[in-house]
Write an enzyme that holds these catalytic residues in place. Structure first.
Site, PDB file in Angstrom:
ATOM      1  N   GLN A 190     -65.343  60.617  22.293  1.00 25.94           N
ATOM      2  CA  GLN A 190     -66.662  60.217  23.051  1.00 25.94           C
ATOM      3  C   GLN A 190     -66.484  58.826  23.564  1.00 25.94           C
ATOM      4  O   GLN A 190     -67.212  58.831  24.853  1.00 25.94           O
ATOM      5  CB  GLN A 190     -67.818  60.372  22.172  1.00 25.94           C
ATOM      6  CG  GLN A 190     -67.771  59.634  20.709  1.00 25.94           C
ATOM      7  CD  GLN A 190     -66.680  60.079  19.636  1.00 25.94           C
ATOM      8  OE1 GLN A 190     -65.953  61.092  19.863  1.00 25.94           O
ATOM      9  NE2 GLN A 190     -66.921  59.447  18.413  1.00 25.94           N
ATOM     10  N   ASN A 238     -55.880  56.933  17.835  1.00 29.01           N
ATOM     11  CA  ASN A 238     -55.249  58.136  17.235  1.00 29.01           C
ATOM     12  C   ASN A 238     -55.044  59.342  18.163  1.00 29.01           C
ATOM     13  O   ASN A 238     -55.318  59.327  19.381  1.00 29.01           O
ATOM     14  CB  ASN A 238     -55.922  58.580  15.776  1.00 29.01           C
ATOM     15  CG  ASN A 238     -57.478  59.028  16.320  1.00 29.01           C
ATOM     16  OD1 ASN A 238     -57.771  59.310  17.447  1.00 29.01           O
ATOM     17  ND2 ASN A 238     -58.364  59.236  15.312  1.00 29.01           N
ATOM     18  N   GLN A 281     -44.866  49.804   9.839  1.00 28.66           N
ATOM     19  CA  GLN A 281     -45.376  51.091  10.547  1.00 28.66           C
ATOM     20  C   GLN A 281     -45.935  52.292  10.030  1.00 28.66           C
ATOM     21  O   GLN A 281     -47.029  52.718  10.520  1.00 28.66           O
ATOM     22  CB  GLN A 281     -44.238  51.187  11.723  1.00 28.66           C
ATOM     23  CG  GLN A 281     -44.118  49.893  12.810  1.00 28.66           C
ATOM     24  CD  GLN A 281     -45.216  48.966  13.265  1.00 28.66           C
ATOM     25  OE1 GLN A 281     -45.977  49.576  13.998  1.00 28.66           O
ATOM     26  NE2 GLN A 281     -45.262  47.956  12.577  1.00 28.66           N
ATOM     27  N   HIS A 293     -49.680  52.313   9.022  1.00 26.59           N
ATOM     28  CA  HIS A 293     -50.560  52.657  10.177  1.00 26.59           C
ATOM     29  C   HIS A 293     -51.552  53.957  10.063  1.00 26.59           C
ATOM     30  O   HIS A 293     -52.597  54.071  10.240  1.00 26.59           O
ATOM     31  CB  HIS A 293     -50.127  52.528  11.614  1.00 26.59           C
ATOM     32  CG  HIS A 293     -50.031  50.987  12.109  1.00 26.59           C
ATOM     33  ND1 HIS A 293     -51.022  50.156  12.215  1.00 26.59           N
ATOM     34  CD2 HIS A 293     -48.818  50.406  12.300  1.00 26.59           C
ATOM     35  CE1 HIS A 293     -50.664  49.008  12.712  1.00 26.59           C
ATOM     36  NE2 HIS A 293     -49.105  48.965  12.844  1.00 26.59           N
ATOM     37  N   GLU A 297     -40.909  53.261  20.135  1.00 27.36           N
ATOM     38  CA  GLU A 297     -41.643  52.348  20.463  1.00 27.36           C
ATOM     39  C   GLU A 297     -41.194  50.835  20.036  1.00 27.36           C
ATOM     40  O   GLU A 297     -41.061  50.273  21.008  1.00 27.36           O
ATOM     41  CB  GLU A 297     -43.126  52.559  19.696  1.00 27.36           C
ATOM     42  CG  GLU A 297     -44.088  51.633  20.002  1.00 27.36           C
ATOM     43  CD  GLU A 297     -45.354  51.739  19.151  1.00 27.36           C
ATOM     44  OE1 GLU A 297     -45.160  52.092  17.963  1.00 27.36           O
ATOM     45  OE2 GLU A 297     -46.620  50.949  19.414  1.00 27.36           O
ATOM     46  N   HIS A 298     -40.713  50.855  18.970  1.00 28.63           N
ATOM     47  CA  HIS A 298     -40.126  49.479  18.439  1.00 28.63           C
ATOM     48  C   HIS A 298     -38.664  49.725  17.873  1.00 28.63           C
ATOM     49  O   HIS A 298     -38.571  50.738  17.198  1.00 28.63           O
ATOM     50  CB  HIS A 298     -40.919  48.810  17.282  1.00 28.63           C
ATOM     51  CG  HIS A 298     -42.472  48.737  17.229  1.00 28.63           C
ATOM     52  ND1 HIS A 298     -43.346  49.475  16.809  1.00 28.63           N
ATOM     53  CD2 HIS A 298     -43.063  47.761  18.122  1.00 28.63           C
ATOM     54  CE1 HIS A 298     -44.645  49.078  17.302  1.00 28.63           C
ATOM     55  NE2 HIS A 298     -44.401  48.044  18.011  1.00 28.63           N
ATOM     56  N   ASP A 302     -45.900  42.339  16.665  1.00 30.71           N
ATOM     57  CA  ASP A 302     -47.426  43.209  16.439  1.00 30.71           C
ATOM     58  C   ASP A 302     -48.491  41.917  16.727  1.00 30.71           C
ATOM     59  O   ASP A 302     -49.729  42.432  16.784  1.00 30.71           O
ATOM     60  CB  ASP A 302     -47.638  43.589  15.146  1.00 30.71           C
ATOM     61  CG  ASP A 302     -46.958  44.933  15.038  1.00 30.71           C
ATOM     62  OD1 ASP A 302     -46.694  45.573  15.827  1.00 30.71           O
ATOM     63  OD2 ASP A 302     -47.214  45.613  13.873  1.00 30.71           O
ATOM     64  N   HIS A 331     -51.551  63.439  65.874  1.00 28.71           N
ATOM     65  CA  HIS A 331     -50.565  62.423  65.549  1.00 28.71           C
ATOM     66  C   HIS A 331     -49.934  61.892  66.545  1.00 28.71           C
ATOM     67  O   HIS A 331     -49.802  60.477  66.850  1.00 28.71           O
ATOM     68  CB  HIS A 331     -49.511  62.793  64.188  1.00 28.71           C
ATOM     69  CG  HIS A 331     -50.198  63.002  63.100  1.00 28.71           C
ATOM     70  ND1 HIS A 331     -51.147  64.037  62.679  1.00 28.71           N
ATOM     71  CD2 HIS A 331     -50.072  62.481  61.756  1.00 28.71           C
ATOM     72  CE1 HIS A 331     -51.635  63.952  61.443  1.00 28.71           C
ATOM     73  NE2 HIS A 331     -50.939  63.194  60.905  1.00 28.71           N
TER      74      HIS A 331
END
Ligand SMILES: NC(=O)c1ccc[n+]([C@@H]2O[C@H](COP(=O)([O-])OP(=O)(O)OC[C@H]3O[C@@H](n4cnc5c(N)ncnc54)[C@H](O)[C@@H]3O)[C@@H](O)[C@H]2O)c1
Ligand SMILES: N[C@H](CO)Cc1c[nH]c[nH+]1
Ligand SMILES: [Zn+2]
Length: 435
Positions: free
Chosen positions: A196, A219, A264, A267, A332-333, A366, A425
């Site tokens: 939302q 998320n 990680q 999380h 990602e890492h 981080d 053109h």
């Protein structure tokens, strides 16, 4: 000591490819109901505006309000947050902010222009987007560091208006998140979350202004919503649950590696932590460290679920093969927790951020190393980059022809236009030809 059932794979085994694919293909495992829910929410906010935003905020975040403007954080609430945090916290936020700002200042691209002999000028103008929307996650934990990582590059890029959304489940809002927003220079904040919030930023409502670009992690509902609204607004990337892949040669204390993997995993149940090593005995020792340390963790249940569902300990034949496995996963890492990280770096092609050597814990990235912690996840590091100043800017080409230049280029344009059967053109170019 509680046992931890974490998947062991060996690159030498017949089923390695298939098992690896199953574990890393998080997209395949997304419940189709998530997409359905996200589409329903987006549609409702697009057509009903504030009313739908209020309804979903009440049902999903258990936060009732009479109007969406009541969900905008007031100046007084921000001042109270700054007063409420400790001096050490204020100092840490400011220290992190200054390191993040210094790093991102280096990313500022310049406009450029060059001139040809006949006076023709060609260039590229770089300008910020007018209004940026920052999503700061807040369902399971509060992320002041994500406020800094999103807002500072927007400010360095020169964005005129920075609007932030952050969920406040049950009305709870972190003082640190608000203080970070003040330090980073956010213009306005709404306590909205999930699909939302993304819909409100993308379509605009009676109260929330539509933005030009939405950035920030979240998320699965947030990630899917960003994917759906792309095209109506720009997005940075689809940054999903956090991931870490550690390549270890056995030289780093197993407890350190276990905690890096936990960092990680804590999380999200859907986060992914992977250790790759050519040393089977080292994999065992890290596994033992994890079993020893897990009961000491506050978020032990999230960590356990993440490690048991998505974690892996992978035995490879060599460090070179570890680099190959890492390139396939494009994490990602990536921690290169090895004696010669520079040597191994040359073999790494895909990773959001690369942490070099035993002392460079991913968590430093981080919070305060300086580079951005919003990074491509789910293998998208093959084609995307960390969030940066460039995400808040766009480029325009600038073209100026003199009469002489237009005559020369016009001949080429005319031939190509006629080849395409586009007479208007061709004639537009031909009007400007000199005999
Ligand atoms: N990549 C990064 O830089 C980075 C940084 C911090 C956090 N993260 C990740 O961000 C994520 C944060 O997730 P989170 O849940 O804590 O916060 P979030 O703010 O992303 O999500 C919370 C919102 O999800 C929505 N939601 C929850 N359940 C729902 C349902 N059943 N139906 C519809 N909507 C629902 C609610 O509206 C709620 O406001 C984690 O996966 C974490 O790993 C990534
Ligand atoms: N590891 C997250 C990015 O994947 C960022 C973060 C924020 N706070 C702690 N960690
Ligand atoms: Zn983290």
């Amino acid at each position: 000591m509680s046992s931890l059932d974490i998947t062991r794979l060996d690159t030498g085994s017949a089923e390695f490819d298939q098992k690896l694919h199953q574990k890393i293909a998080w997209d395949d495992s997304i419940d189709p109901k998530v997409q359905e829910t996200v589409r329903e929410i987006l549609d409702a906010v697009r057509t009903e505006g504030d009313a739908a935003v209020l309804r979903y905020t009440a049902s999903l975040d258990r936060l009732d309000a009479a109007s969406v403007s009541d969900l905008q954080v007031s100046r007084e609430r921000l001042d109270r947050a700054l007063d409420a945090i400790g001096a050490d916290e204020r100092e840490a936020l400011e220290h992190a902010a200054s390191r993040i700002r210094a790093y991102h200042e280096k990313q500022r691209p310049e406009s450029w222009q060059y001139e040809e002999a006949d006076g023709t000028r060609l260039g590229q103008r770089v300008l910020p987007v007018d209004r940026a929307g920052l999503y700061v996650p807040g369902g399971k934990a509060a992320y002041p560091s994500s406020v800094l990582m999103n807002a500072i590059p927007a400010r360095v890029a020169g964005v005129s208006e920075v609007v932030m959304v952050v969920p406040a489940p049950d009305g709870e809002l972190s003082d640190l998140v608000l203080a970070a927003a003040v330090i980073a220079g956010v213009d306005r904040i709404y306590t909205l979350g999930g699909a939302q919030a993304i819909a409100a930023l993308a379509y605009g409502t009676e109260t929330v202004p539509a933005v030009d670009k939405i950035v920030g992690p979240g998320n699965i509902f947030v990630a899917m919503a960003k994917r759906e609204v792309f095209g109506i607004v720009g997005i940075d990337m689809v940054a999903g649950p956090s991931e870490i892949l550690v390549v270890g040669d056995g030289t780093t204390d197993p407890d350190w590696i276990a905690m890096d993997l936990f960092s990680q995993a804590e999380h999200d149940e859907q986060a992914q932590s992977i250790l790759v090593s050519p040393d089977a005995d080292y994999l065992d020792r890290v596994h033992q460290s994890m079993e020893k340390l897990l009961p000491t963790m506050e978020r032990a249940e999230i960590i356990r679920r993440s490690l048991e569902d998505r974690g892996m300990l992978i035995k490879v034949a060599s460090l070179s093969e570890a680099a190959d496995v890492s390139n396939r996963i494009a994490p990602e890492h990536l921690e290169l927790s090895v004696a010669d990280p520079d040597g191994l770096l040359a073999e790494i092609r895909h990773a959001g951020a690369i942490f070099m050597g035993s002392y460079t814990a991913e968590v430093l990235g981080d919070y305060c190393a300086g580079p951005n912690h919003v990074l491509p996840t789910g293998g998208t590091a093959r084609f995307s980059s960390p969030l940066g100043v460039y995400d808040f800017q766009k480029r325009s080409s600038v073209i100026y022809f003199t009469g002489e230049g237009a005559s020369q280029a016009g001949r080429t344009a005319s031939v190509l236009a006629r080849g395409e059967g586009l007479t208007a053109h061709a004639r537009s170019a031909e009007y400007r030809l000199r005999s």
